[in-house]
Motif scaffolding. Structure first.
Motif, mmCIF file in Angstrom:
data_model
loop_
_atom_site.group_PDB
_atom_site.id
_atom_site.type_symbol
_atom_site.label_atom_id
_atom_site.label_comp_id
_atom_site.label_asym_id
_atom_site.label_seq_id
_atom_site.Cartn_x
_atom_site.Cartn_y
_atom_site.Cartn_z
ATOM 1 N N SER A 63 0.831 -1.201 0.000
ATOM 2 C CA SER A 63 0.000 0.000 0.000
ATOM 3 C C SER A 63 0.866 1.252 0.000
ATOM 4 N N LEU A 64 1.917 1.230 0.795
ATOM 5 C CA LEU A 64 2.838 2.363 0.848
ATOM 6 C C LEU A 64 3.557 2.536 -0.491
ATOM 7 N N MET A 65 3.956 1.429 -1.110
ATOM 8 C CA MET A 65 4.638 1.493 -2.406
ATOM 9 C C MET A 65 3.735 2.136 -3.460
ATOM 10 N N ILE A 66 2.490 1.726 -3.507
ATOM 11 C CA ILE A 66 1.555 2.270 -4.496
ATOM 12 C C ILE A 66 1.251 3.733 -4.206
ATOM 13 N N SER A 67 1.111 4.078 -2.932
ATOM 14 C CA SER A 67 0.843 5.465 -2.556
ATOM 15 C C SER A 67 2.011 6.377 -2.915
ATOM 16 N N ILE A 68 3.213 5.929 -2.630
ATOM 17 C CA ILE A 68 4.399 6.736 -2.964
ATOM 18 C C ILE A 68 4.510 6.897 -4.478
ATOM 19 N N PHE A 69 4.206 5.855 -5.224
ATOM 20 C CA PHE A 69 4.259 5.929 -6.691
ATOM 21 C C PHE A 69 3.283 6.984 -7.201
ATOM 22 N N ILE A 89 -5.006 14.221 -10.696
ATOM 23 C CA ILE A 89 -5.372 13.204 -11.682
ATOM 24 C C ILE A 89 -4.180 12.311 -12.002
ATOM 25 N N ALA A 90 -2.995 12.891 -12.121
ATOM 26 C CA ALA A 90 -1.789 12.105 -12.397
ATOM 27 C C ALA A 90 -1.506 11.129 -11.258
ATOM 28 N N ALA A 91 -1.694 11.564 -10.007
ATOM 29 C CA ALA A 91 -1.472 10.681 -8.860
ATOM 30 C C ALA A 91 -2.439 9.502 -8.878
ATOM 31 N N ILE A 92 -3.693 9.779 -9.168
ATOM 32 C CA ILE A 92 -4.709 8.716 -9.187
ATOM 33 C C ILE A 92 -4.454 7.742 -10.339
ATOM 34 N N ILE A 93 -4.155 8.253 -11.517
ATOM 35 C CA ILE A 93 -3.916 7.381 -12.673
ATOM 36 C C ILE A 93 -2.660 6.535 -12.476
ATOM 37 N N ILE A 99 -1.383 -0.588 -9.692
ATOM 38 C CA ILE A 99 -2.240 -1.639 -9.124
ATOM 39 C C ILE A 99 -2.622 -2.641 -10.209
ATOM 40 N N VAL A 100 -2.997 -2.152 -11.384
ATOM 41 C CA VAL A 100 -3.396 -3.038 -12.478
ATOM 42 C C VAL A 100 -2.217 -3.873 -12.964
ATOM 43 N N VAL A 101 -1.030 -3.273 -13.025
ATOM 44 C CA VAL A 101 0.144 -3.995 -13.503
ATOM 45 C C VAL A 101 0.557 -5.089 -12.530
ATOM 46 N N ILE A 102 0.503 -4.811 -11.246
ATOM 47 C CA ILE A 102 1.003 -5.756 -10.250
ATOM 48 C C ILE A 102 -0.018 -6.840 -9.903
ATOM 49 N N PHE A 103 -1.274 -6.474 -9.759
ATOM 50 C CA PHE A 103 -2.261 -7.393 -9.194
ATOM 51 C C PHE A 103 -3.312 -7.820 -10.211
ATOM 52 N N MET A 112 -8.075 -0.746 -3.847
ATOM 53 C CA MET A 112 -8.838 0.312 -4.499
ATOM 54 C C MET A 112 -8.993 1.559 -3.630
ATOM 55 N N TYR A 113 -8.730 1.463 -2.344
ATOM 56 C CA TYR A 113 -8.843 2.630 -1.468
ATOM 57 C C TYR A 113 -7.703 3.624 -1.714
ATOM 58 N N ILE A 114 -6.620 3.189 -2.322
ATOM 59 C CA ILE A 114 -5.446 4.043 -2.480
ATOM 60 C C ILE A 114 -5.714 5.248 -3.392
ATOM 61 N N PRO A 115 -6.383 5.106 -4.547
ATOM 62 C CA PRO A 115 -6.667 6.315 -5.337
ATOM 63 C C PRO A 115 -7.509 7.345 -4.585
ATOM 64 N N VAL A 116 -8.441 6.901 -3.766
ATOM 65 C CA VAL A 116 -9.242 7.837 -2.970
ATOM 66 C C VAL A 116 -8.366 8.522 -1.925
ATOM 67 N N LEU A 117 -7.497 7.753 -1.294
ATOM 68 C CA LEU A 117 -6.550 8.317 -0.327
ATOM 69 C C LEU A 117 -5.632 9.332 -1.003
ATOM 70 N N LEU A 118 -5.164 9.005 -2.198
ATOM 71 C CA LEU A 118 -4.289 9.926 -2.920
ATOM 72 C C LEU A 118 -5.005 11.199 -3.339
ATOM 73 N N TYR A 119 -6.293 11.109 -3.628
ATOM 74 C CA TYR A 119 -7.061 12.307 -3.965
ATOM 75 C C TYR A 119 -7.025 13.292 -2.804
ATOM 76 N N MET A 120 -7.263 12.797 -1.607
ATOM 77 C CA MET A 120 -7.255 13.673 -0.430
ATOM 78 C C MET A 120 -5.842 14.145 -0.101
ATOM 79 N N LEU A 121 -4.885 13.239 -0.143
ATOM 80 C CA LEU A 121 -3.510 13.562 0.226
ATOM 81 C C LEU A 121 -2.866 14.513 -0.773
ATOM 82 N N GLN A 122 -3.083 14.290 -2.056
ATOM 83 C CA GLN A 122 -2.487 15.156 -3.072
ATOM 84 C C GLN A 122 -3.050 16.565 -2.986
ATOM 85 N N ASN A 123 -4.334 16.703 -2.673
ATOM 86 C CA ASN A 123 -4.902 18.047 -2.511
ATOM 87 C C ASN A 123 -4.252 18.787 -1.354
ATOM 88 N N LYS A 124 -4.032 18.105 -0.241
ATOM 89 C CA LYS A 124 -3.384 18.745 0.910
ATOM 90 C C LYS A 124 -1.944 19.140 0.585
#
Length: 135
Positions: A63-69, A89-93, A99-103, A112-124
Motif C-alpha cells: 500500500s505504501l509502495m503504491i501510494s508513494i508511486f 489526476i496524475a497521482a490517481i492514474i 495496481i493493475v500492472v502488479i495485481f 482500491m482505497y489508495i486512489p481515494v486516499l491519494l485524492y485527499m492527500l495530493q490536494n493537501k
C-alpha cells in the motif's frame, strides 16, 4: 533488478529532485524521503516478521509502495508547474496503473482505497506547496 529495487532507486532519485527544487516545493522532500525510507525498511524486514502477521505487513508495504508511486507522479506535475487538478489526476492514474500492472482483479479490489486516499492527500500537499511558493 526487481520491481521493488527499481522503485526504491526511482523514489530516491525523485527525493533528490525535490531537494533540488526546495525553494518551490518546500519541505515536501522530507515527507517523501521519510515515506521512501519507511517503505525500504518495511520491505526489507518482511522476512524477519513472524509468519502470523506477515500477510498484513506485506499489505501495508505494498500500500505504501503504491501510494508513494502515485504521490511521485502528482508531485512531478507540480514540479513542472501544472495545476492542482492535473497533479491530482496524475497521482490517481499512476497508482491505478501500478495496481493493475502488479495485481489481478482481487488485488485491484483490495487496493482500491489508495486512489481515494491519494485524492485527499495530493490536494493537501498541493495546498501546502502553493502556500510555500506564494511566500
Amino acid at each position: 533488478m526487481g520491481l521493488v529495487s527499481f522503485l526504491s532507486c526511482f523514489y530516491f532519485a525523485f527525493t533528490v529532485l525535490l531537494l533540488l527544487k526546495k525553494k518551490t516545493m518546500g519541505n515536501t522532500y522530507i515527507i517523501f524521503g521519510v515515506l521512501t525510507y519507511i517503505f525500504v525498511l518495511g520491505y526489507s524486514s518482511i522476512p524477519n516478521i513472524p509468519q502470523n502477521i506477515q500477510g498484513f505487513s506485506i499489505f501495508i508495504v505494498f500500500s505504501l509502495m503504491i501510494s508513494i508511486f502515485g504521490l511521485m507522479f502528482g508531485l512531478m506535475m507540480k514540479v513542472f508547474n501544472k495545476t492542482n487538478k492535473i497533479s491530482t489526476i496524475a497521482a490517481i492514474i499512476a497508482s491505478s496503473f501500478l495496481i493493475v500492472v502488479i495485481f489481478n482483479i482481487k488485488g485491484y479490489l483490495t487496493y482500491m482505497y489508495i486512489p481515494v486516499l491519494l485524492y485527499m492527500l495530493q490536494n493537501k500537499i498541493n495546498l501546502n506547496i502553493d502556500k510555500v511558493s506564494s511566500i
